[in-house]
Design an enzyme around this catalytic site. Structure first.
Site, PDB file in Angstrom:
ATOM      1  N   GLY A   4      48.073   4.719 -36.676  1.00 51.25           N
ATOM      2  CA  GLY A   4      48.755   5.915 -36.190  1.00 51.25           C
ATOM      3  C   GLY A   4      47.905   6.526 -35.086  1.00 51.25           C
ATOM      4  O   GLY A   4      47.998   6.126 -33.921  1.00 51.25           O
ATOM      5  N   SER A   5      47.004   7.443 -35.471  1.00 53.62           N
ATOM      6  CA  SER A   5      46.084   8.016 -34.478  1.00 53.62           C
ATOM      7  C   SER A   5      45.194   6.920 -33.889  1.00 53.62           C
ATOM      8  O   SER A   5      44.843   6.955 -32.712  1.00 53.62           O
ATOM      9  CB  SER A   5      45.195   9.072 -35.145  1.00 53.62           C
ATOM     10  OG  SER A   5      45.983  10.075 -35.732  1.00 53.62           O
ATOM     11  N   SER A  40      42.650  -1.540 -27.420  1.00 55.96           N
ATOM     12  CA  SER A  40      43.943  -1.108 -26.883  1.00 55.96           C
ATOM     13  C   SER A  40      44.223  -1.687 -25.490  1.00 55.96           C
ATOM     14  O   SER A  40      45.353  -1.655 -25.024  1.00 55.96           O
ATOM     15  CB  SER A  40      44.029   0.424 -26.860  1.00 55.96           C
ATOM     16  OG  SER A  40      42.975   0.917 -26.087  1.00 55.96           O
ATOM     17  N   GLN A  49      55.715  49.257 -35.719  1.00 54.74           N
ATOM     18  CA  GLN A  49      54.745  48.471 -34.936  1.00 54.74           C
ATOM     19  C   GLN A  49      54.471  47.128 -35.591  1.00 54.74           C
ATOM     20  O   GLN A  49      54.253  46.120 -34.910  1.00 54.74           O
ATOM     21  CB  GLN A  49      53.419  49.236 -34.813  1.00 54.74           C
ATOM     22  CG  GLN A  49      53.459  50.346 -33.793  1.00 54.74           C
ATOM     23  CD  GLN A  49      52.073  50.888 -33.482  1.00 54.74           C
ATOM     24  OE1 GLN A  49      51.079  50.484 -34.103  1.00 54.74           O
ATOM     25  NE2 GLN A  49      51.986  51.808 -32.550  1.00 54.74           N
ATOM     26  N   GLN A  88      59.705  35.499 -41.181  1.00 48.44           N
ATOM     27  CA  GLN A  88      59.221  36.754 -41.777  1.00 48.44           C
ATOM     28  C   GLN A  88      60.030  37.949 -41.264  1.00 48.44           C
ATOM     29  O   GLN A  88      60.413  38.834 -42.033  1.00 48.44           O
ATOM     30  CB  GLN A  88      57.724  36.922 -41.454  1.00 48.44           C
ATOM     31  CG  GLN A  88      57.046  38.024 -42.219  1.00 48.44           C
ATOM     32  CD  GLN A  88      57.030  37.748 -43.726  1.00 48.44           C
ATOM     33  OE1 GLN A  88      57.160  36.616 -44.180  1.00 48.44           O
ATOM     34  NE2 GLN A  88      56.910  38.811 -44.514  1.00 48.44           N
ATOM     35  N   GLY A 128      63.294  38.337 -42.885  1.00 47.40           N
ATOM     36  CA  GLY A 128      63.253  38.618 -44.329  1.00 47.40           C
ATOM     37  C   GLY A 128      63.982  37.541 -45.122  1.00 47.40           C
ATOM     38  O   GLY A 128      63.900  36.350 -44.802  1.00 47.40           O
ATOM     39  N   GLY A 129      64.761  37.992 -46.137  1.00 50.68           N
ATOM     40  CA  GLY A 129      65.479  37.045 -47.001  1.00 50.68           C
ATOM     41  C   GLY A 129      66.408  36.145 -46.203  1.00 50.68           C
ATOM     42  O   GLY A 129      66.504  34.938 -46.458  1.00 50.68           O
ATOM     43  N   GLU A 183      53.045  12.008 -30.842  1.00 53.50           N
ATOM     44  CA  GLU A 183      52.359  11.917 -29.535  1.00 53.50           C
ATOM     45  C   GLU A 183      50.920  12.423 -29.631  1.00 53.50           C
ATOM     46  O   GLU A 183      50.415  13.046 -28.707  1.00 53.50           O
ATOM     47  CB  GLU A 183      53.119  12.696 -28.462  1.00 53.50           C
ATOM     48  CG  GLU A 183      54.375  12.013 -27.977  1.00 53.50           C
ATOM     49  CD  GLU A 183      54.170  11.101 -26.770  1.00 53.50           C
ATOM     50  OE1 GLU A 183      53.321  11.403 -25.914  1.00 53.50           O
ATOM     51  OE2 GLU A 183      54.847  10.073 -26.721  1.00 53.50           O
ATOM     52  N   THR A 205      48.228  13.913 -32.898  1.00 59.95           N
ATOM     53  CA  THR A 205      48.172  15.126 -33.728  1.00 59.95           C
ATOM     54  C   THR A 205      47.307  16.193 -33.046  1.00 59.95           C
ATOM     55  O   THR A 205      46.575  15.892 -32.092  1.00 59.95           O
ATOM     56  CB  THR A 205      47.534  14.803 -35.101  1.00 59.95           C
ATOM     57  OG1 THR A 205      46.172  14.390 -34.856  1.00 59.95           O
ATOM     58  CG2 THR A 205      48.283  13.690 -35.838  1.00 59.95           C
TER      59      THR A 205
HETATM   60  C1  LIG Z   1      59.477  12.067 -36.763  1.00 65.91           C
HETATM   61  C2  LIG Z   1      58.503  11.153 -36.126  1.00 65.91           C
HETATM   62  C3  LIG Z   1      58.889  10.428 -35.002  1.00 65.91           C
HETATM   63  C4  LIG Z   1      57.990   9.532 -34.420  1.00 65.91           C
HETATM   64  N1  LIG Z   1      58.411   8.755 -33.363  1.00 65.91           N
HETATM   65  C5  LIG Z   1      57.631   7.738 -32.944  1.00 65.91           C
HETATM   66  C6  LIG Z   1      58.119   6.766 -32.013  1.00 65.91           C
HETATM   67  O1  LIG Z   1      59.253   6.852 -31.536  1.00 65.91           O
HETATM   68  N2  LIG Z   1      57.330   5.714 -31.686  1.00 65.91           N
HETATM   69  C7  LIG Z   1      56.079   5.571 -32.203  1.00 65.91           C
HETATM   70  O2  LIG Z   1      55.414   4.597 -31.873  1.00 65.91           O
HETATM   71  N3  LIG Z   1      55.552   6.497 -33.078  1.00 65.91           N
HETATM   72  C8  LIG Z   1      56.305   7.554 -33.456  1.00 65.91           C
HETATM   73  N4  LIG Z   1      55.818   8.472 -34.366  1.00 65.91           N
HETATM   74  C9  LIG Z   1      54.477   8.285 -34.922  1.00 65.91           C
HETATM   75  C10 LIG Z   1      53.471   9.387 -34.589  1.00 65.91           C
HETATM   76  O3  LIG Z   1      53.058   9.280 -33.264  1.00 65.91           O
HETATM   77  C11 LIG Z   1      52.315   9.292 -35.609  1.00 65.91           C
HETATM   78  O4  LIG Z   1      52.810   9.755 -36.850  1.00 65.91           O
HETATM   79  C12 LIG Z   1      51.086  10.075 -35.190  1.00 65.91           C
HETATM   80  O5  LIG Z   1      50.471   9.458 -34.105  1.00 65.91           O
HETATM   81  C13 LIG Z   1      50.062  10.230 -36.317  1.00 65.91           C
HETATM   82  O6  LIG Z   1      49.775   9.001 -36.920  1.00 65.91           O
HETATM   83  P1  LIG Z   1      49.800   8.888 -38.522  1.00 65.91           P
HETATM   84  O7  LIG Z   1      51.103   9.444 -38.983  1.00 65.91           O
HETATM   85  O8  LIG Z   1      49.496   7.480 -38.880  1.00 65.91           O
HETATM   86  O9  LIG Z   1      48.654   9.837 -39.041  1.00 65.91           O
HETATM   87  P2  LIG Z   1      47.094   9.486 -39.217  1.00 65.91           P
HETATM   88  O10 LIG Z   1      46.569   8.896 -37.952  1.00 65.91           O
HETATM   89  O11 LIG Z   1      46.905   8.717 -40.463  1.00 65.91           O
HETATM   90  O12 LIG Z   1      46.484  10.937 -39.408  1.00 65.91           O
HETATM   91  C14 LIG Z   1      46.505  11.649 -40.648  1.00 65.91           C
HETATM   92  C15 LIG Z   1      45.704  12.932 -40.487  1.00 65.91           C
HETATM   93  O13 LIG Z   1      44.319  12.607 -40.180  1.00 65.91           O
HETATM   94  C16 LIG Z   1      43.948  13.249 -38.982  1.00 65.91           C
HETATM   95  N5  LIG Z   1      43.007  12.395 -38.233  1.00 65.91           N
HETATM   96  C17 LIG Z   1      43.099  11.051 -37.976  1.00 65.91           C
HETATM   97  N6  LIG Z   1      42.046  10.645 -37.251  1.00 65.91           N
HETATM   98  C18 LIG Z   1      41.297  11.753 -37.006  1.00 65.91           C
HETATM   99  C19 LIG Z   1      40.067  11.975 -36.306  1.00 65.91           C
HETATM  100  N7  LIG Z   1      39.414  10.994 -35.663  1.00 65.91           N
HETATM  101  N8  LIG Z   1      39.554  13.232 -36.290  1.00 65.91           N
HETATM  102  C20 LIG Z   1      40.206  14.266 -36.929  1.00 65.91           C
HETATM  103  N9  LIG Z   1      41.368  14.105 -37.604  1.00 65.91           N
HETATM  104  C21 LIG Z   1      41.898  12.861 -37.639  1.00 65.91           C
HETATM  105  C22 LIG Z   1      45.226  13.439 -38.194  1.00 65.91           C
HETATM  106  O14 LIG Z   1      45.114  14.459 -37.214  1.00 65.91           O
HETATM  107  C23 LIG Z   1      46.192  13.795 -39.319  1.00 65.91           C
HETATM  108  O15 LIG Z   1      46.081  15.162 -39.629  1.00 65.91           O
HETATM  109  C24 LIG Z   1      56.683   9.403 -34.940  1.00 65.91           C
HETATM  110  C25 LIG Z   1      56.307  10.170 -36.062  1.00 65.91           C
HETATM  111  C26 LIG Z   1      57.191  11.015 -36.659  1.00 65.91           C
HETATM  112  C27 LIG Z   1      56.752  11.760 -37.885  1.00 65.91           C
END
Ligand SMILES: Cc1cc2nc3c(=O)[nH]c(=O)nc-3n(C[C@H](O)[C@H](O)[C@H](O)COP(=O)(O)OP(=O)(O)OC[C@H]3O[C@@H](n4cnc5c(N)ncnc54)[C@H](O)[C@@H]3O)c2cc1C
Length: 409
Positions: A135-136, A184, A304, A362, A365-366, A389, A391
C-alpha cells in the site's frame, strides 16, 4: 509560463458555474440513494457523458490549463455535489492520466476512447497499483509481468486491491514489476484490454464512505496482453531500465526515488481539491442551519461557540484551497517542489475535510447525526482523503524528508 493567480478567468468561471449547476441539479439529489445502494451510479455517469463532463476532451482541457486551476476547480465543484458519485465520474480520469503521461500517441488514441465509451454506452476504467502487501510501500509490489519474446506478449500474474472501478472497468491499467532488482523503478504499466482472459474481480469492498464508488480486488491469473499494451513501448522501457541500473550501481538510487516522488507531488493537489469540495459542502449546510435553527429564542449562530466554529471552518477551507491552487500551478508550470508543496496541499486539505465535516455534524446537533441531512455522509466520505493517494502519515514523511534532506522513517 502562467503567473500564479488566485482568481479564475472569465472562461474558467463559466465552466465552474456549469459544473456547479450539474453538481447541484444532478449529483447532489442522487447522492443519498447511491450511498445507500452502494452501487456504481451508471445513470448519473451517463448524464455526465451526455453533457460532456464525462469525456476525455473535458478532462484534458482542464489538465492542460496552464494556470493550473482547471483541475482543482473542476474537482472542487463535482465533489461538492457528492464524493462517491464524483469519484465514479472522475475515476476513469486516473487511468486515462496513466496512459496520457506514459503512453504513445497510438496507445492514447486506441485505449482512452474505450475507457469512456460514449453517451449511449458509457464505460469506466480502473488504475490498479495497490496490493494487499504493497500500500504505502509501493516498492514491495509483487504483481509480475514477464515478457514472452516468442509471442511478443506480456504475461501478468498477481493480485491488486482497492482498485476504483476494478473488475467492472472496460480497460484496466495495471502497474507490475518487470525488474525486481530496481524497486519502484523496475515497475511498468500495462493496458489490459476489455474481456482479456485471466482477469477477474475479487471481493468488492463494503465501505465506510464514498459508497457509490466501486472498490474491488482485481486478480491477474496468467493474463496475456500483446507487446503493444506496454505503455510507452519496449524500447523506451529497456532504455529506462538501463538508465536506472546505471544510476543504482553508481549509488544514485536516491535520485531515482526523487524522480518518482516528483510525479506524485504533481497529482496530489487534485485529491486536495476533492477534499476542499466535500469540506465546503458541509460548511455551507452548517452555516445555513446555524442561521435558521433557533434555540433559546435566537438563531444558534448568535452564540460565539457556534459562530467561531464556522469562522474556523471557513478559514481552513480557504487556506486549503490556496495550498491546492499553489501546488497545482507549480505542477503545471514545472516549478520544483522544494518543500513538497503537493503533499502539503493534500495533507492540509484532507485533514481539513475530516475536521470540518465533523464540526458540521456538531452544529446540526441530532439532525446532523441522521441520514435525513447530508453532513453525516460527507463526514464518512471525507475519511478517504487522508488515506488514498498516500496517507497523511506518508505526506508528512515526504514533507519532512524534503525539508530536512534526512532519510526520516
Ligand atoms: C476507497 C479506496 C479507493 C482506492 N483506489 C485505489 C485505486 O484506484 N488504485 C490503487 O492502486 N489504489 C487505490 N487505493 C489504495 C490506497 O492508495 C491505499 O489504501 C493507500 O495507499 C494506503 O495503503 P494501505 O491501505 O495498504 O495502508 P498501509 O500502507 O498498510 O498503512 C496503514 C497505516 O500505517 C501507516 N504507515 C505506513 N507506513 C508508514 C510509515 N513509513 N510511517 C508512518 N506511518 C506509516 C499509514 O499511514 C496508515 O495509517 C484506494 C483505497 C481506498 C480505501
Amino acid at each position: 509560463m502562467a503567473e500564479f493567480t488566485m482568481e479564475l478567468n472569465d472562461e474558467q468561471k463559466e465552466v465552474r458555474d456549469w459544473l456547479h449547476g450539474f453538481a447541484a441539479d444532478v449529483i447532489r439529489p442522487a447522492a443519498a440513494e447511491w450511498d445507500e445502494r452502494e452501487e456504481t451510479p451508471w445513470p448519473v455517469i451517463q448524464e455526465a457523458a451526455k453533457v460532456g463532463i464525462y469525456s476525455l476532451d473535458f478532462y484534458a482541457q482542464q489538465y492542460f490549463d496552464s494556470t493550473g486551476l482547471g483541475i482543482p476547480m473542476a474537482m472542487e465543484e463535482l465533489f461538492w455535489g457528492d464524493a462517491g458519485i464524483a469519484l465514479s465520474i472522475v475515476g476513469t480520469g486516473l487511468a486515462a492520466v496513466g496512459v496520457l503521461s506514459n503512453g504513445t500517441e497510438e496507445q492514447i488514441g486506441t485505449w482512452i476512447p474505450q475507457m469512456y465509451g460514449d453517451a449511449n454506452d458509457v464505460k469506466v476504467a480502473a488504475f490498479c497499483s495497490s496490493e494487499p502487501d504493497a500500500g504505502s510501500d509501493v516498492a514491495s509490489m509483487r504483481t509480475r509481468a514477464v515478457y514472452d519474446e516468442a509471442k511478443d506478449e506480456w504475461v501478468i500474474n498477481g493480485t491488486k486491491t482497492w482498485a476504483t472501478n476494478g473488475g467492472i472497468a472496460n480497460v484496466h491499467v495495471v502497474v507490475a514489476v518487470v525488474d525486481p532488482e530496481l524497486g519502484s523503478k523496475g515497475h511498468a504499466s500495462f493496458i489490459v484490454p476489455p474481456d482479456t482472459p485471466g482477469l477477474s474481480q475479487g471481493q468488492k469492498f463494503k465501505k465506510h464512505g464514498i459508497r457509490a464508488s466501486h472498490t474491488a480486488e482485481v486478480i491477474f491469473d496468467n493474463v496475456r496482453v500483446p507487446g503493444s499494451c506496454l505503455l510507452g513501448g519496449k524500447e523506451k522501457l529497456d532504455e529506462r531500465l538501463a538508465r536506472a541500473r546505471e544510476k543504482a550501481t553508481a549509488g544514485g538510487m536516491e535520485r531515482v526515488r526523487n524522480a518518482a516522488m516528483a510525479t506524485f507531488e504533481a497529482s496530489r493537489p487534485a485529491v486536495g481539491a476533492m477534499a476542499v469540495g466535500t469540506a465546503r459542502a458541509a460548511y455551507e449546510v452548517a452555516l445555513d442551519y446555524a442561521q435558521t435553527r433557533e434555540q433559546f429564542g435566537r438563531p444558534i449562530i448568535d452564540n460565539q461557540g457556534v459562530a467561531f466554529q464556522l469562522a474556523d471552518m471557513r478559514t481552513q477551507i480557504d487556506a486549503a484551497r490556496l495550498l491546492v491552487w499553489r501546488a497545482s500551478w507549480m505542477a503545471v508550470n514545472g516549478k520544483p517542489f522544494t518543500a513538497a508543496e503537493g503533499s502539503m496541499s493534500k495533507l492540509f486539505a484532507s485533514e481539513t475535510a475530516k475536521t470540518v465535516t465533523a464540526q458540521a455534524i456538531q452544529i446540526l446537533g441530532g439532525n446532523g447525526y441522521t441520514r435525513e441531512y447530508p453532513v453525516e455522509r460527507m463526514h464518512r466520505d471525507a475519511g478517504i482523503y487522508t488515506i488514498f493517494e498516500g496517507t497523511s502519515e506518508i505526506q508528512r514523511l515526504v514533507i519532512a524528508r524534503t525539508l530536512s534532506g534526512m532519510p526520516i522513517r
